[in-house]
Each structure stands twice: as structure tokens, then as C-alpha cells.
Scaffold this motif. Structure first.
Motif: not given
Length: 186
Positions: A69, A100, A103-104, A106-108, A110-111
Motif C-alpha cells: 500500500s 489475498q 483482501y488487498a 478492500s484495504i487499498i 479504504k486507504i
């Protein structure tokens, strides 16, 4: 005091990307689609979907690659990008996103908004096809919404999602979404 206008970062404003099919046609994507190892590409866009930067972020193994990220944020900020598209290949030729990948993404997703940047899409490519994870998410949500509305039919009292999953139709080399609903009639 003299004001000096800030210039746009070194960009590729002559290229425009408005759809996953246009992403798949990019020269840099064509170069990785049949690679033996997974490659992750960053595509930075301005608000008009003009390409600001295309950069190879990582090369992994035959079954995964690092999605960092910090590297994505750094590339987006230094290129002055308002939007980001991530692209990676699957050497296995399977269009199915791994846990993966999901998940990655969804994280990106949000960030990046913390920096006023949007993850427009995450595209998985194979030798002859591609999958837009954003398009897949929209289709899944539309199916669920349509099934919730089926309760409005007069002979149906209840409609609940039992299970849903994504899979690759090996015969057609297409990524599929399947949902199973429990429907109760009066």
C-alpha cells in the motif's frame, strides 16, 4: 514575491483509460499478461481518466505478488493521480481472484480516500482475457438487490441469500458468480 505555477508531473496525457477493456489493451498490460510470474502494475489517472503514470510495482512468484500500500500511495501522490487502477496477471490463466486479491483490494479501497485518491478498479489479466473486480462487485450487488425485490411478488413471502460464490468456468475460461437463494412461497 513572485508566484510560479506548479506544473503537472511528467505524465502521459495522450492516453486515456475509461474501461477494463482499455486497460487490457495498454502496452504495459500486454507485456505481463502471459508472464510466468505474477506482476503488479500501477496505473495513475487524473480526473479525466488520462494516464499520468504506469509503473511496475512488483514481480512475485507463480502464484502471488506483493501488493504494498505504501508503494501505491507514493506512486499516486508523486504522479499527481486522482485515481488508481491496479493490474496483475495470473500465470495460471485463472480469472478467479484469490482471497489475498480480494483482501488487498478492500484495504487499498479504504486507504486511498484518506489521500483524496480513488481506487477505480483492480483488473486481473490472463493470456487472453481479463476480469474487472469492480465490475464483478457491481454485478454481485445487483443480483442480491434484484432477489431482495422478488419478495414484492404476491406469491412469494420470503427470499434470503443462502450462499454466493465466485468461480472460474474452465470450459469457457470465464469468471462466474453464482448465488443460491431460499425462496418461500405462501
Amino acid at each position: 514575491m513572485e508566484y510560479i505555477a506548479e506544473k503537472k508531473p511528467n505524465s502521459e496525457l495522450k492516453r486515456k483509460v475509461c474501461s477494463p477493456s482499455e486497460v487490457f489493451k495498454l502496452k504495459e498490460v500486454q507485456e505481463i499478461k502471459d508472464a510466468m510470474l505474477e506482476h503488479l502494475i500501477f496505473i495513475g489517472l487524473d480526473r479525466g481518466n488520462n494516464v499520468r503514470k504506469v509503473n511496475l510495482l512488483s514481480i512475485g512468484t507463480s502464484c502471488n505478488t506483493l501488493i504494498d500500500s505504501k508503494s501505491i500511495i507514493r506512486n499516486a501522490i508523486t504522479s499527481g493521480s486522482d485515481k488508481v487502477i491496479l493490474v496483475h496477471n495470473h500465470p495460471s490463466n485463472s480469472l478467479q481472484p484469490s482471497k489475498q486479491d480480494e483482501y488487498a483490494t478492500s484495504i487499498i479501497t479504504k486507504i486511498l480516500p484518506i489521500f483524496n485518491i480513488e481506487l477505480t478498479d483492480h483488473v486481473i489479466v490472463t493470456e487472453d482475457s481479463y476480469l474487472s473486480m469492480e465490475h464483478l462487485k457491481m454485478i454481485n450487488e445487483e443480483v442480491k438487490k434484484a432477489m431482495k425485490e422478488i419478495v414484492e411478488l404476491e406469491d412469494i413471502s420470503k427470499c434470503d441469500l443462502n450462499t454466493d460464490y465466485n468461480y472460474t468456468d474452465v470450459a469457457r475460461k470465464k469468471y462466474r458468480y453464482q448465488a443460491v437463494f431460499d425462496i418461500t412461497h405462501y
